[in-house]
Design an enzyme around this catalytic site. Structure first.
Site, PDB file in Angstrom:
ATOM      1  N   GLU A 176       0.817  -1.204   0.000  1.00 30.72           N
ATOM      2  CA  GLU A 176       0.000   0.000   0.000  1.00 30.72           C
ATOM      3  C   GLU A 176       0.850   1.253   0.000  1.00 30.72           C
ATOM      4  OE1 GLU A 176      -1.896  -0.543   3.665  1.00 30.72           O
ATOM      5  OE2 GLU A 176      -2.983  -2.290   2.969  1.00 30.72           O
ATOM      6  N   CYS A 220       2.977   8.048   2.388  1.00 32.78           N
ATOM      7  CA  CYS A 220       3.432   6.950   3.235  1.00 32.78           C
ATOM      8  C   CYS A 220       3.780   5.775   2.326  1.00 32.78           C
ATOM      9  CB  CYS A 220       2.308   6.602   4.210  1.00 32.78           C
ATOM     10  SG  CYS A 220       2.719   5.242   5.282  1.00 32.78           S
ATOM     11  N   CYS A 243       6.128  -8.397   6.643  1.00 32.72           N
ATOM     12  CA  CYS A 243       7.191  -7.948   7.544  1.00 32.72           C
ATOM     13  C   CYS A 243       7.542  -9.079   8.498  1.00 32.72           C
ATOM     14  CB  CYS A 243       6.748  -6.723   8.341  1.00 32.72           C
ATOM     15  SG  CYS A 243       8.053  -6.092   9.427  1.00 32.72           S
ATOM     16  N   CYS A 281       5.114  -7.522  14.890  1.00 34.43           N
ATOM     17  CA  CYS A 281       4.615  -6.843  16.085  1.00 34.43           C
ATOM     18  C   CYS A 281       3.179  -7.297  16.361  1.00 34.43           C
ATOM     19  CB  CYS A 281       4.666  -5.326  15.894  1.00 34.43           C
ATOM     20  SG  CYS A 281       6.345  -4.730  15.602  1.00 34.43           S
ATOM     21  N   CYS A 341       0.132  -5.368  14.650  1.00 31.97           N
ATOM     22  CA  CYS A 341       0.292  -4.900  13.269  1.00 31.97           C
ATOM     23  C   CYS A 341      -0.191  -5.953  12.281  1.00 31.97           C
ATOM     24  CB  CYS A 341       1.757  -4.565  13.009  1.00 31.97           C
ATOM     25  SG  CYS A 341       2.087  -4.147  11.284  1.00 31.97           S
ATOM     26  N   CYS A 367      -1.951   0.816   8.394  1.00 30.11           N
ATOM     27  CA  CYS A 367      -0.858  -0.099   8.086  1.00 30.11           C
ATOM     28  C   CYS A 367      -1.336  -1.510   7.730  1.00 30.11           C
ATOM     29  CB  CYS A 367       0.049  -0.153   9.315  1.00 30.11           C
ATOM     30  SG  CYS A 367       1.564  -1.065   9.077  1.00 30.11           S
TER      31      CYS A 367
HETATM   32  N1  SAH Z   1       8.156  -1.098  10.304  1.00 33.77           N
HETATM   33  C1  SAH Z   1       8.266   0.265  10.632  1.00 33.77           C
HETATM   34  C2  SAH Z   1       7.465   1.186   9.762  1.00 33.77           C
HETATM   35  C3  SAH Z   1       6.091   0.765   9.349  1.00 33.77           C
HETATM   36  S1  SAH Z   1       4.815   0.726  10.546  1.00 33.77           S
HETATM   37  C4  SAH Z   1       7.939   0.483  12.083  1.00 33.77           C
HETATM   38  O1  SAH Z   1       7.422  -0.416  12.709  1.00 33.77           O
HETATM   39  O2  SAH Z   1       8.248   1.562  12.566  1.00 33.77           O
HETATM   40  C5  SAH Z   1       4.455   2.450  10.848  1.00 33.77           C
HETATM   41  C6  SAH Z   1       3.875   2.712  12.233  1.00 33.77           C
HETATM   42  O3  SAH Z   1       2.542   2.202  12.359  1.00 33.77           O
HETATM   43  C7  SAH Z   1       4.693   2.053  13.325  1.00 33.77           C
HETATM   44  O4  SAH Z   1       4.882   2.920  14.410  1.00 33.77           O
HETATM   45  C8  SAH Z   1       3.806   0.903  13.690  1.00 33.77           C
HETATM   46  O5  SAH Z   1       4.114   0.421  14.951  1.00 33.77           O
HETATM   47  C9  SAH Z   1       2.427   1.493  13.572  1.00 33.77           C
HETATM   48  N2  SAH Z   1       1.334   0.504  13.474  1.00 33.77           N
HETATM   49  C10 SAH Z   1       1.376  -0.729  12.945  1.00 33.77           C
HETATM   50  N3  SAH Z   1       0.182  -1.338  13.058  1.00 33.77           N
HETATM   51  C11 SAH Z   1      -0.638  -0.460  13.662  1.00 33.77           C
HETATM   52  C12 SAH Z   1      -2.000  -0.502  14.059  1.00 33.77           C
HETATM   53  N4  SAH Z   1      -2.769  -1.558  13.816  1.00 33.77           N
HETATM   54  N5  SAH Z   1      -2.517   0.585  14.655  1.00 33.77           N
HETATM   55  C13 SAH Z   1      -1.744   1.679  14.870  1.00 33.77           C
HETATM   56  N6  SAH Z   1      -0.455   1.776  14.530  1.00 33.77           N
HETATM   57  C14 SAH Z   1       0.105   0.719  13.934  1.00 33.77           C
HETATM   58 FE1  SF4 Z   2       6.801  -4.713  10.779  1.00 39.85          FE
HETATM   59 FE2  SF4 Z   2       4.385  -3.847  11.423  1.00 39.85          FE
HETATM   60 FE3  SF4 Z   2       6.248  -4.173  13.318  1.00 39.85          FE
HETATM   61 FE4  SF4 Z   2       6.519  -2.168  11.532  1.00 39.85          FE
HETATM   62  S1  SF4 Z   2       4.882  -2.402  13.066  1.00 39.85           S
HETATM   63  S2  SF4 Z   2       8.092  -3.601  12.217  1.00 39.85           S
HETATM   64  S3  SF4 Z   2       5.618  -3.135   9.709  1.00 39.85           S
HETATM   65  S4  SF4 Z   2       5.330  -5.810  12.068  1.00 39.85           S
END
Ligand code: SAH
Ligand code: SF4
Length: 377
Positions: free
Chosen positions: A93, A106, A113, A117, A120, A344
């Site tokens: 995206e 963005c 990934c 996390c 995510c 995301c």
């Molecule tokens: N991988 C990188 C960049 C992509 S994610 C990182 O983790 O920083 C961009 C941001 O969105 C990160 O801070 C991530 O933790 C947050 N994010 C991911 N999933 C999310 C969700 N479901 N709700 C809110 N923020 C989220």
């Molecule tokens: Fe990967 Fe999502 Fe964690 Fe960013 S927030 S490092 S995209 S798993």
């Protein structure tokens, strides 16, 4: 077409080398780069200041290709989101967020990934592959010129995309070799000419690569913290088991010596009952006491499999107030494009080939990698 060289894969040095391989001088590379990235031109016949013989040569061996657009949605608030096909059932995206006086794109860096996390949806999809330079810069190229066309062109000096954030799908520091050349093009005056302050890389905390970024291309840095202590962060961001908070804070301070901004942005996803208490806020202040920083609190964007809930608005307000009272600039991210799922990884998950992901997960489980939640690190 696909067996030709994609010129979007080259930064300035790469394009010079490519032109040299065709027997062309370096100023030709610069002309070509400007046609592509300033003009949005992909038809070599339209590149009128290139010799006819070079144009004919390029037509046979090169092309300019961004990932195909699968979906293109514009939200009621102007947020526009593209879903792009990156092959083999994978999609990523790109999201454009217009605000007063600026437009932020963005950009995604990986299909899926490996960091996985807890909160995510990209992480839940597993890791498929790194995007190439052309697939990363192609997002900016495609968006910039689609947005310009939608406006019917640009007034002199006007810009559409003024800021780029590497905050789409994927962990950009785990695709360093493609992300850095793509960001070089973002900064290049013969391409997008953005200042280093206006290109932000967001990372979940790959400590050695933060140092490499400092050495090679220090842009603005955002660090996804999400927890104020190692026990909780180990659960939410599994990469923390490899690079715990003390190491991450030290890396942030090293980065600040060369960073274009004099602060790190700490992102903190607000999860109901998990990381959003007053005590968590106080621990966060203690943790970051020695790091010049700002906080960006992100209300969790729920998705069904997560089993997590967004913190209540009042809780977020109270949490933010504790940080603000301690003198740290704190913003709460507005949820944008809710009506088009502009968060995301939410849309791409629907088109992914889930069978293949399930197979990979089983394989990883057998090799024991999935149990620590971090693959390909
Ligand atoms: N991988 C990188 C960049 C992509 S994610 C990182 O983790 O920083 C961009 C941001 O969105 C990160 O801070 C991530 O933790 C947050 N994010 C991911 N999933 C999310 C969700 N479901 N709700 C809110 N923020 C989220
Ligand atoms: Fe990967 Fe999502 Fe964690 Fe960013 S927030 S490092 S995209 S798993």
């Amino acid at each position: 077409m696909t067996d030709t060289v994609n010129l979007l894969d080259f930064d300035a040095a790469g394009l010079v080398a490519y032109c040299a391989s065709l027997g062309e001088k370096s100023f030709r590379a610069r002309q070509l780069q400007r046609w592509i990235h300033h003009g949005g031109v992909s038809d070599f016949d339209a590149m009128t200041d290139l010799a006819k013989s070079l144009r004919d040569k390029l037509k046979t061996c090169a092309s300019i290709r961004h990932p195909a657009v699968l979906q293109d949605h514009t939200s009621a608030d102007g947020t526009r989101k593209w879903l792009l096909d990156v092959g083999e059932g994978n999609a990523v995206e790109t999201v454009y967020i217009p605000e007063q006086g600026r437009g932020t794109l963005c950009v995604s860096s990986q299909a899926g990934c490996a960091v996985n996390c807890r909160f995510c949806s990209t992480g839940k999809q597993g890791f498929s592959r790194n995007l190439g330079v052309g697939e990363i810069i192609g997002q900016l190229w495609m968006a910039e010129f689609a947005l310009r066309a939608a406006r019917g062109g640009l007034a002199p000096g006007e810009r559409v995309i003024t800021n780029v954030v590497m905050m789409g799908m994927g962990e950009p520091l785990l695709n360093f070799d493609a992300v850095v050349p793509a960001m070089r093009l973002m900064l290049d005056d013969h391409a997008y000419g953005l200042s280093r302050r206006r290109v932000t890389l967001s990372t979940s905390g790959v400590v050695p690569m933060i140092d490499r970024l400092a050495a090679e291309l220090p842009v603005a840095l955002a660090v996804s913290l999400h927890a104020p202590n190692d026990a909780l962060r180990d659960e939410l961001v599994p990469l923390n088991r490899k690079y715990p908070l003390a190491q991450l804070m030290a890396a942030c301070n090293r980065y600040l010596r060369v960073a274009p901004r004099d602060f790190i942005t700490f992102e903190y996803c607000m999860l109901d009952g998990i990381n959003d208490s007053d005590e968590h806020a106080r621990q966060l202040l203690a943790l970051t006491r020695d790091v010049p920083c700002k906080f960006n609190l992100i209300p969790f964007n729920p998705f069904p499999e997560s089993g997590l809930l967004r913190s209540h608005p009042e809780r977020i307000k109270q949490f933010a107030q504790i940080l603000i009272d301690a003198g740290v600039v704190t913003t709460v991210r507005r949820t944008r494009g809710d009506d088009i799922d502009a968060a995301c990884g939410q849309l791409a998950g629907e088109v992914r080939d889930r069978t293949r992901v399930a197979e990979r997960r089983r394989r990883d489980a057998r090799t024991g990698l999935a149990s620590i939640g971090v693959r390909a690190v």
